[in-house]
Scaffold this motif. Structure first.
Motif, mmCIF file in Angstrom:
data_model
loop_
_atom_site.group_PDB
_atom_site.id
_atom_site.type_symbol
_atom_site.label_atom_id
_atom_site.label_comp_id
_atom_site.label_asym_id
_atom_site.label_seq_id
_atom_site.Cartn_x
_atom_site.Cartn_y
_atom_site.Cartn_z
ATOM 1 N N LEU A 315 0.806 -1.222 0.000
ATOM 2 C CA LEU A 315 0.000 0.000 0.000
ATOM 3 C C LEU A 315 0.839 1.272 0.000
ATOM 4 O O LEU A 315 0.296 2.372 -0.103
ATOM 5 C CB LEU A 315 -0.944 0.003 1.203
ATOM 6 N N GLU A 316 2.165 1.150 0.113
ATOM 7 C CA GLU A 316 3.010 2.331 0.041
ATOM 8 C C GLU A 316 3.242 2.769 -1.400
ATOM 9 O O GLU A 316 3.801 3.850 -1.637
ATOM 10 C CB GLU A 316 4.337 2.094 0.764
ATOM 11 N N ALA A 317 2.811 1.947 -2.362
ATOM 12 C CA ALA A 317 2.946 2.335 -3.769
ATOM 13 C C ALA A 317 1.669 2.096 -4.568
ATOM 14 O O ALA A 317 1.564 2.568 -5.692
ATOM 15 C CB ALA A 317 4.105 1.577 -4.418
ATOM 16 N N PHE A 318 0.710 1.348 -3.993
ATOM 17 C CA PHE A 318 -0.515 0.997 -4.713
ATOM 18 C C PHE A 318 -1.739 1.299 -3.863
ATOM 19 O O PHE A 318 -1.636 1.493 -2.650
ATOM 20 C CB PHE A 318 -0.501 -0.497 -5.090
ATOM 21 N N GLU A 319 -2.898 1.307 -4.524
ATOM 22 C CA GLU A 319 -4.171 1.476 -3.822
ATOM 23 C C GLU A 319 -4.660 0.112 -3.312
ATOM 24 O O GLU A 319 -4.295 -0.932 -3.870
ATOM 25 C CB GLU A 319 -5.215 2.061 -4.778
ATOM 26 N N PRO A 320 -5.500 0.102 -2.257
ATOM 27 C CA PRO A 320 -6.017 -1.182 -1.749
ATOM 28 C C PRO A 320 -6.698 -2.026 -2.837
ATOM 29 O O PRO A 320 -6.575 -3.255 -2.851
ATOM 30 C CB PRO A 320 -7.007 -0.746 -0.665
ATOM 31 N N ALA A 321 -7.407 -1.379 -3.758
ATOM 32 C CA ALA A 321 -8.102 -2.126 -4.813
ATOM 33 C C ALA A 321 -7.144 -2.803 -5.791
ATOM 34 O O ALA A 321 -7.547 -3.694 -6.548
ATOM 35 C CB ALA A 321 -9.034 -1.186 -5.575
ATOM 36 N N ASP A 322 -5.880 -2.384 -5.789
ATOM 37 C CA ASP A 322 -4.899 -3.001 -6.691
ATOM 38 C C ASP A 322 -4.443 -4.377 -6.207
ATOM 39 O O ASP A 322 -3.966 -5.187 -6.997
ATOM 40 C CB ASP A 322 -3.659 -2.100 -6.831
ATOM 41 N N GLN A 323 -4.548 -4.630 -4.896
ATOM 42 C CA GLN A 323 -3.974 -5.866 -4.350
ATOM 43 C C GLN A 323 -4.577 -7.131 -4.966
ATOM 44 O O GLN A 323 -3.815 -8.012 -5.402
ATOM 45 C CB GLN A 323 -4.114 -5.899 -2.822
ATOM 46 N N PRO A 324 -5.899 -7.306 -5.030
ATOM 47 C CA PRO A 324 -6.419 -8.533 -5.638
ATOM 48 C C PRO A 324 -6.045 -8.666 -7.116
ATOM 49 O O PRO A 324 -5.867 -9.783 -7.612
ATOM 50 C CB PRO A 324 -7.934 -8.420 -5.451
ATOM 51 N N ILE A 325 -5.898 -7.536 -7.813
ATOM 52 C CA ILE A 325 -5.486 -7.590 -9.217
ATOM 53 C C ILE A 325 -4.049 -8.117 -9.321
ATOM 54 O O ILE A 325 -3.751 -9.001 -10.124
ATOM 55 C CB ILE A 325 -5.591 -6.193 -9.867
ATOM 56 N N LEU A 326 -3.163 -7.568 -8.478
ATOM 57 C CA LEU A 326 -1.762 -8.010 -8.486
ATOM 58 C C LEU A 326 -1.650 -9.498 -8.126
ATOM 59 O O LEU A 326 -0.844 -10.233 -8.711
ATOM 60 C CB LEU A 326 -0.937 -7.164 -7.514
ATOM 61 N N GLU A 327 -2.450 -9.941 -7.171
ATOM 62 C CA GLU A 327 -2.406 -11.357 -6.777
ATOM 63 C C GLU A 327 -2.903 -12.257 -7.907
ATOM 64 O O GLU A 327 -2.346 -13.333 -8.145
ATOM 65 C CB GLU A 327 -3.226 -11.561 -5.508
ATOM 66 N N ALA A 328 -3.935 -11.808 -8.619
ATOM 67 C CA ALA A 328 -4.446 -12.608 -9.737
ATOM 68 C C ALA A 328 -3.433 -12.684 -10.873
ATOM 69 O O ALA A 328 -3.216 -13.751 -11.473
ATOM 70 C CB ALA A 328 -5.756 -12.007 -10.240
ATOM 71 N N ILE A 329 -2.774 -11.552 -11.160
ATOM 72 C CA ILE A 329 -1.758 -11.536 -12.221
ATOM 73 C C ILE A 329 -0.568 -12.394 -11.816
ATOM 74 O O ILE A 329 0.008 -13.124 -12.641
ATOM 75 C CB ILE A 329 -1.319 -10.091 -12.524
#
Length: 376
Positions: A315-329
């Motif tokens: 979260l120091e570089a991304f928004e909370p909503a980005d986390q599930p996207i990054l995990e899926a990728i």
């Protein structure tokens, strides 16, 4: 854009010991054509034209992790004639940017446990020390051989001569990293320190206090081989320095100023190649520079986090909503071999760095992903 980045940085610094590193870089964008387009002079001689970017960066003083951008003013010089330097106040000079950066840091980073500003010789300005925010200390590399108060009321001493006369307080070994024109090496540094009372400059500072007291830490490399230029820093700081341990702490914090060099390297040839942008209108180019100034922080955070050594949250570089996207990728990019698996824990910035590097073309096998890969 810079204000939005600063708001995000402010949210990350609560309770931390924060280092504020600021520096200026010239962005050379061309010669005659750039002049005709309205770009002001940069570099020596006035042949080159471009912009000035003054970056103010927040760094975790303990881990060295880059926390974010505090400010990033971009300036296009007018190129017109100016009055004599001595007849102008600091507010009328380009050097005002150092005071502005420090003042801005005091506001943006107010939630931090402590704030320490670190800057190089250009920021050695008497007013910089006098007008610093109450919640902030400074470490500045001395440039001016300033007048100082002495025990003899009828004599005025000089800073450099006084520092040279101080007794050596100890030595310690350091790793001196490689730099342009210098190979990395092991070195031994001799340390002197003391307290000095700086006198107000003779010109352009009549509204300032007649003196201000700071500590001085003198650092000299004693082990440089023939042909190598030894390190010699005279550091002025608003911190009290009464022991070798205090002096070593000041030296260690000042050495972290190198993050500014890495930052500008990322903006230029190591990452974004900003000086190759072919934009004729300065106002549009200024906006691009501001956008890249923000993006370069994220690229640097990813590069520094790639090994998991900064222990930063995603979260120091991304928004909370980005986390599930990054995990899926990440799940889609992982292969069958161990080196094709994301080795970092979910929710960490290192986890995100692995994903971004793979998207940037890194295979997971050769070398380590750098700023160009992260930028892609």
């Amino acid at each position: 854009m810079a204000e939005h980045a600063a708001e995000r940085t402010a949210a990350r610094v609560a309770g931390r010991e924060v280092l504020v590193v600021q520096d200026t870089s010239e962005l050379a964008l061309g010669g005659r054509r750039a002049k005709a387009d309205g770009y002001g002079p940069v570099g020596k001689g006035g042949a080159l034209r471009g912009l000035l970017l003054h970056a103010v960066l927040a760094v975790d003083a303990g881990s060295g992790a880059l926390l974010g951008l505090v400010d990033a003013p971009v300036r296009n010089r007018s190129g017109g004639k100016v009055k004599s330097r001595r007849s102008r106040t600091t507010a009328q000079k380009e050097s005002q940017r150092w005071l502005d950066g420090t003042a801005r840091a005091g506001v943006v980073l107010a939630a931090a446990q402590s704030i320490t500003g670190v800057s190089d010789r250009e920021s050695d300005i008497y007013e910089h020390f006098v007008r610093r925010p109450d919640n902030m200390h400074l470490i500045v590399r001395a440039c001016q051989n300033r007048r100082i108060e002495t025990n003899d009321a009828e004599q005025i001493g000089q800073l450099f001569g006084h520092v040279d006369s101080l007794p050596e307080q100890g030595r310690f070994a350091v790793e001196i990293p490689a730099a342009p024109g210098r190979a990395g090496r092991k070195g031994e540094l001799a340390v002197r320190f003391g307290r000095v009372e700086l006198r107000r400059p003779l010109h352009g500072a009549s509204d300032l206090p007649p003196t201000t007291t700071v500590s001085v830490v003198d650092v000299r490399e004693t082990s440089a081989a023939d042909g190598e230029k030894p390190i010699h820093w005279r550091l002025l700081t608003t911190y009290s320095v009464t022991s070798l341990a205090d002096a070593q702490r000041i030296i260690g914090l000042y050495r972290m100023r190198w993050v500014a060099e890495e930052y500008f390297h990322t903006i230029k040839t190591a990452g974004f190649n900003i000086e190759q942008a072919d934009i004729a209108e300065p106002e549009i180019m200024i906006k691009l520079v501001a956008a890249i100034a923000v993006a370069a922080v994220t690229v640097m955070q990813l590069v520094k986090a790639r090994d998991g050594t900064t222990d930063q949250s995603l979260l120091e570089a991304f928004e909370p909503a980005d986390q599930p996207i990054l995990e899926a990728i990440s799940a889609r990019l992982e292969g069958k071999t161990a080196r094709q698996q994301n080795p970092h824990s979910k929710g960490s910035l290192a986890f995100a760095a692995w994903v971004i590097a793979r998207l940037g073309g890194w295979t997971g096998y050769y070398d380590k992903p750098g700023p160009k890969t992260m930028r892609r």
